[in-house]
Design an enzyme around this catalytic site. Structure first.
Site, PDB file in Angstrom:
ATOM      1  N   GLU A 170       3.168 -64.000 -70.333  1.00 59.05           N
ATOM      2  CA  GLU A 170       3.655 -62.666 -70.701  1.00 59.05           C
ATOM      3  C   GLU A 170       2.863 -62.064 -71.848  1.00 59.05           C
ATOM      4  OE1 GLU A 170       5.408 -60.867 -68.987  1.00 59.05           O
ATOM      5  OE2 GLU A 170       6.187 -62.349 -67.594  1.00 59.05           O
TER       6      GLU A 170
ATOM      7  N   TYR B  28      10.164 -55.818 -74.242  1.00 56.35           N
ATOM      8  CA  TYR B  28       9.736 -56.164 -72.883  1.00 56.35           C
ATOM      9  C   TYR B  28       9.698 -57.681 -72.685  1.00 56.35           C
ATOM     10  CZ  TYR B  28       6.688 -57.840 -69.317  1.00 56.35           C
ATOM     11  OH  TYR B  28       6.210 -58.589 -68.283  1.00 56.35           O
TER      12      TYR B  28
ATOM     13  N   ASP C 149       8.310 -52.550 -68.228  1.00 55.06           N
ATOM     14  CA  ASP C 149       6.883 -52.510 -68.530  1.00 55.06           C
ATOM     15  C   ASP C 149       6.276 -51.288 -67.838  1.00 55.06           C
ATOM     16  OD1 ASP C 149       6.899 -53.243 -65.880  1.00 55.06           O
ATOM     17  OD2 ASP C 149       5.091 -54.443 -66.090  1.00 55.06           O
TER      18      ASP C 149
END
Length: 344
Positions: free
Chosen positions: A34, A117, A135
């Site tokens: 991520e 996020y 996102d």
DNA sequence: AACACGTGGGA
DNA sequence: TTCCCAAGTGT
């Protein structure tokens, strides 16, 4: 479950992408992926992710590594504060959370480099929690399907989009739902020329119905990055070259580079003077290399390396003499790495 | 809220 | 060449 979600999940079962970090039991692998994926393409991330997991297989391995090693593996990926934050966060996870990423959302959010996020992504994908996330892909899909006309990067627009993401989230399948939205955005609901005819939610999409797909999401105008020209000096002495370490914060923080400074007029004319001022070295131009100009598309710099003769040694602690053969050990931005490779 | 922060690829 | 983008975060 809404019709939208049902169609989305069904599409995902057949069309979801197979990626190296998916199916990892380890929340650490999800976390690393991520962070790397922030503002960065999947194809770019994959080789870095593979290397990273081999070199730092666990949070502990990462926490115990030096920042130099960490930045070396990150070299070329850009946004280097991500690497420093990830490294710092790993140390915190070892010290405060027994090496395990906390499941508490607030604790997660406090770790450096983990924003709203990433909290949603890790919570849903790694922990199976019913958390939405938002996102660039999800934002685009939702803004189109539900025709959000408010600027998507404004406070009001973000609020609407987070609420939409939460409203359609299926209990117990948040991870798949979030990944489905991202995959749809990345493969079908593209920024330009979206593939509406094969989209599983075309029949529900308000933007498609109105023919305004490319007008969603509405974004505030963004400022373009200025372009500067820098002159870089390749200063040799006894088979070594002089390297400078950048401050740990800001542009290319913590990375090494050839002593350089911004020039305004004719680079060839200003070189020696500029370098001298920037490095506080007494240098004498000796032999000009072929002038190389590298232009970034975002933050932009151009360099004009040249060889010069060292006259006096500075006492700057951020300067270091390095054998040409050992330059690979020093993390650099792409321009300096390109210069380094030319030295052979 | 507005900006800084990298890079590589495609139109 | 120039512009825009691509799984955001920190200040």
């Amino acid at each position: 479950m809404s019709r939208f979600t049902s169609r989305l999940l069904n599409w995902y079962r057949q069309n979801g992408r197979t990626l190296p970090w998916r199916g990892h039991r380890d929340s650490y692998a999800v976390w690393v992926s991520e962070i790397m994926l922030q503002q960065t393409r999947v194809e770019t991330v994959i080789p870095y992710f593979e290397k990273w997991i081999k070199r730092f297989p666990t949070v502990k391995a990462l926490a115990q590594s030096s920042e130099q090693d960490v930045l070396n593996l990150w070299e070329g990926l850009g946004y280097y504060s991500r690497a420093r934050n990830l490294h710092q966060a790993a140390k915190i996870v070892i010290e405060q959370y027994n090496g395990e990423l906390p499941h508490d959302l607030d604790a997660l959010r406090e770790l450096p480099g983990i924003g709203r996020y990433t909290v949603g992504a890790i919570a849903s994908m790694a922990f199976g929690m019913d958390e939405p996330t938002l996102d660039g892909n999800i934002r685009r899909v939702l803004a189109r399907v539900f025709d959000v006309s408010e600027p998507a990067d404004s406070r009001a627009g973000e609020k609407i989009l987070w609420e939409l993401a939460a409203k359609h989230l299926p209990k117990g399948e948040a991870g798949n739902y979030n990944q489905a939205l991202m995959d749809l955005g990345a493969t079908t609901c593209l920024p330009k020329n979206p593939h509406c005819l094969i989209c599983p939610v075309m029949c529900l999409c308000k933007a498609h119905e109105l023919g305004i797909q490319e007008k969603r999401p509405v974004m505030k105008p963004k400022k373009k990055t200025p372009h500067y020209i820098h002159a870089a000096a390749v200063i040799e002495k006894n088979g070594r070259v002089l390297l400078a370490k950048r401050p740990s914060k800001g542009l290319l923080g913590g990375m090494w580079e050839f002593p350089n400074a911004r020039v305004n007029g004719d680079p060839a004319k200003e070189l020696a003077k500029t370098i001298q001022t920037a490095t506080r070295l007494k240098v004498r131009r000796k032999e000009a290399l072929e002038i190389v100009e590298h232009a970034y598309s975002h933050f932009s710099v151009a360099t004009h390396p040249f060889r010069c003769e060292l006259v006096s040694m500075p006492e700057n602690q951020n300067l270091k003499w390095v054998r040409v053969g050992e330059l690979e050990d020093y993390p650099m931005g792409r321009i300096d790495r390109q210069i380094a490779r030319q030295l052979n």
